[in-house]
Motif scaffolding. Structure first.
Motif, PDB file in Angstrom:
ATOM      1  N   VAL A 469       0.847  -1.191   0.000  1.00  0.00           N
ATOM      2  CA  VAL A 469       0.000   0.000   0.000  1.00  0.00           C
ATOM      3  C   VAL A 469       0.879   1.236   0.000  1.00  0.00           C
ATOM      4  O   VAL A 469       1.865   1.304   0.751  1.00  0.00           O
ATOM      5  N   ILE A 471       0.493   5.560   0.117  1.00  0.00           N
ATOM      6  CA  ILE A 471      -0.334   6.760   0.213  1.00  0.00           C
ATOM      7  C   ILE A 471       0.224   7.788  -0.758  1.00  0.00           C
ATOM      8  O   ILE A 471       1.392   8.161  -0.685  1.00  0.00           O
ATOM      9  N   THR A 480      -5.044   6.236  -2.246  1.00  0.00           N
ATOM     10  CA  THR A 480      -4.234   5.068  -1.926  1.00  0.00           C
ATOM     11  C   THR A 480      -4.006   4.227  -3.176  1.00  0.00           C
ATOM     12  O   THR A 480      -4.921   4.004  -3.960  1.00  0.00           O
ATOM     13  N   VAL A 482      -2.714   0.456  -4.316  1.00  0.00           N
ATOM     14  CA  VAL A 482      -2.489  -0.902  -3.828  1.00  0.00           C
ATOM     15  C   VAL A 482      -1.856  -1.726  -4.939  1.00  0.00           C
ATOM     16  O   VAL A 482      -2.327  -1.701  -6.082  1.00  0.00           O
ATOM     17  N   ILE A 503      -9.156   2.438   0.634  1.00  0.00           N
ATOM     18  CA  ILE A 503      -8.201   1.347   0.489  1.00  0.00           C
ATOM     19  C   ILE A 503      -8.874   0.027   0.137  1.00  0.00           C
ATOM     20  O   ILE A 503      -8.324  -0.802  -0.584  1.00  0.00           O
ATOM     21  N   SER A 507      -8.069  -2.081  -3.195  1.00  0.00           N
ATOM     22  CA  SER A 507      -7.698  -3.490  -3.069  1.00  0.00           C
ATOM     23  C   SER A 507      -8.583  -4.372  -3.920  1.00  0.00           C
ATOM     24  O   SER A 507      -8.105  -5.321  -4.569  1.00  0.00           O
TER      25      SER A 507
END
Length: 527
Positions: A469, A471, A480, A482, A503, A507
């Motif tokens: 992850v 930022i 974010t 991923v 997030i 994801s």
């Protein structure tokens, strides 16, 4: 005119791992080895068998690389026989084509760090090389602190190097371990060593504490060494190691070196350099250096004005090499053609052949640029890029539709539990799948892959290997990114990316792409 061979030795996975904040997993090391083999270096130093569980596991299995896979360790300890030195025996048992031993070459360190005599240290060097050679291994001796040792006691530093060579070492590597030596000093000292050890058996290992690691490596080549050690993007302890990403194109593209020397890296592999450099940074979960020589996004960027005008008429006016040679691109554009050429090269890398006049490329190029502005990075996520490209070209089947998903995180007693529910439609039938995990992403992964109808048999062997992850901007509402690595039973690995202020959403994007890519790779047809 016959050109002399320069050998490239990568120590990213060993010396580079000493970078603050860098800690390679076994999976990371395997991915980096793939990148290095793609680049075409001659040696890949994997690490220190017995030094930690990851490196021990890495050398426990045969690793098929085009490069010579190399293990690192210490020379025999003084006062012990070869057979009674556990560290040396473990290294001799490692599954590696070459063994690199670090040996003290500064008498001060021999006395303070090893606590033995100068003669005992020379004996350890000789017996270690002889034992490794007898075991059928190619042997390298890293003469640690060589340049500082030479300045303090030239005769003894030379004796260490000469002892290793006479005992049968293929390479005697001169190390500027503290990184404080300057190019003129490197040149003078290497010339002196060359009168005792042939340059065809000498290497250079430079650290970057005065920002001279690349210059010192090239100075050593000029003075006679024929092996260069370094790391991807110059990572390493303190200020880093010599940056192979800068050294390689200098050797290949600059006539001063290209006319006299050859490496194992041709034009096709060199064109992958920018991609490999940025993919490596993504693996490290850090932003690529925009001003990095050759591969940085600003390396061939020019603002509007007289420079830009001249650049577009004659690129050579402000470019020391063609950006395409290293897989980079010019940033001053009169049209989309330069960006389109870069896109076509990326498509060719993943096996998609298109022509520059394909009308669909314009829409794909706009989509890529828009997504990059949102935070997507495709250098480290080839699978997501391939799906994006194939969707633009109309070649990705619609396997399933995600109707909804949710995740609940709760504390049960002293344990945190995550539950996910995913509703998907496959072939007109709705599937409601639930899953538990040790975190929201794990729970989503379990739920999403629990039942996909007739496609389930094609994804049963895949698993999520790694999850990173980043930022992209500050604040609690930050965007974010991923990055997910997946693997299947055939040993195939692929990376997917998702971007969102949430997030979980980021994801889920990456997880969905991972499954779809697996189905596409297997040639599965949708109904």
């Amino acid at each position: 005119m016959n050109r002399e061979r320069i050998y490239l030795f990568d120590t990213t996975l060993r010396d580079g791992q000493q970078t603050p904040g860098v800690d390679f997993s076994l999976e990371d090391k395997l991915v980096v080895m793939g990148l290095l083999d793609q680049l075409g270096v001659d040696y890949i130093e994997g690490g220190y068998p017995g030094g930690n569980p990851t490196d021990t596991a890495l050398f426990a299995a045969d690793r098929k690389t085009n490069a010579t896979f190399t293990a690192f360790g210490m020379t025999k300890r003084a006062g012990r026989s070869v057979s009674n030195d556990a560290g040396l025996q473990q290294l001799l048992g490692a599954r590696a084509g070459a063994l690199c031993f670090v040996a003290k070459a500064w008498d001060y360190h021999v006395r303070v760090a090893l606590g033995c005599t100068n003669e005992e240290n020379l004996e350890s060097i000789r017996q270690t090389v002889e034992a490794a050679s007898a075991a059928g291994r190619e042997v390298l001796i890293d003469c640690e602190h060589f340049f500082d040792g030479y300045k303090a006691n030239p005769a003894y530093a030379l004796a260490c190097a000469e002892e290793a060579w006479k005992a049968g070492a293929r390479w005697v590597v001169l190390c500027d371990t503290n990184g404080g030596t300057l190019p003129a000093e490197v040149s003078e000292i290497v010339h002196a060593v060359g009168r005792h050890v042939p340059g065809t058996h000498l290497g250079i290992h430079a650290h970057n504490d005065t920002e001279h690691a690349v210059a010192n490596s090239l100075a050593a080549v000029e003075a006679g060494v024929r092996q260069i050690q370094g790391t991807l993007n110059g990572i390493g302890e303190r200020c880093g190691n010599a940056n192979l990403v800068s050294i390689i194109p200098t050797l290949v593209l600059k006539p001063h070196y290209a006319a006299r020397f050859e490496t194992g890296i041709g034009a096709e592999r060199l064109a992958e350099l920018t991609h490999i450099s940025r993919a490596f940074d993504e693996l490290l979960n850090r932003s690529p250096n925009k001003q990095a020589p050759y591969v940085g996004k600003s390396a061939f960027a020019t603002k509007a004005g007289i420079h830009a005008s001249a650049l577009m008429k004659e690129p050579e006016t402000y470019e020391h090499v063609p950006p395409e040679a290293v897989g980079n691109r010019r940033q001053v554009l009169v049209s989309d053609q330069a960006g389109k050429s870069n896109l076509i090269a990326a498509l060719q890398r993943i096996g998609i052949a298109v022509t520059k006049d394909d009308s669909r490329l314009d829409a794909l190029l706009r989509d890529v640029k828009e997504r990059e502005s949102q935070g997507y990075a495709y250098d480290g996520a080839d699978a997501s890029f391939e799906l994006l490209a194939r969707r633009a070209l109309g070649t990705v089947p619609n396997y399933f539709d995600v109707l909804s998903y949710r995740v609940i995180v709760e504390e049960r007693g002293r344990e945190m539990i995550s539950e996910a529910v995913v509703k998907v439609k496959v072939d007109g039938q709705v599937y409601l799948n639930a899953g538990e995990g040790n975190g929201p992403v794990n729970a989503l992964d379990v739920a999403l892959r629990k039942d996909l109808g007739r496609y389930q048999g094609f994804i049963g062997d895949m698993e999520l290997v790694d999850f990173k992850v980043r930022i992209l901007n500050g604040g609690t509402g930050a965007t974010t990114r991923v990055l997910i690595e997946s693997r299947d039973g055939g040993g195939n690995r692929w990376f997917t990316v998702g971007v969102s202020p949430n997030i979980v959403e980021a994801s889920f994007q990456a997880l969905s792409d991972a499954i779809i890519y697996k189905l596409v790779r297997n040639g599965v047809e949708a109904s």
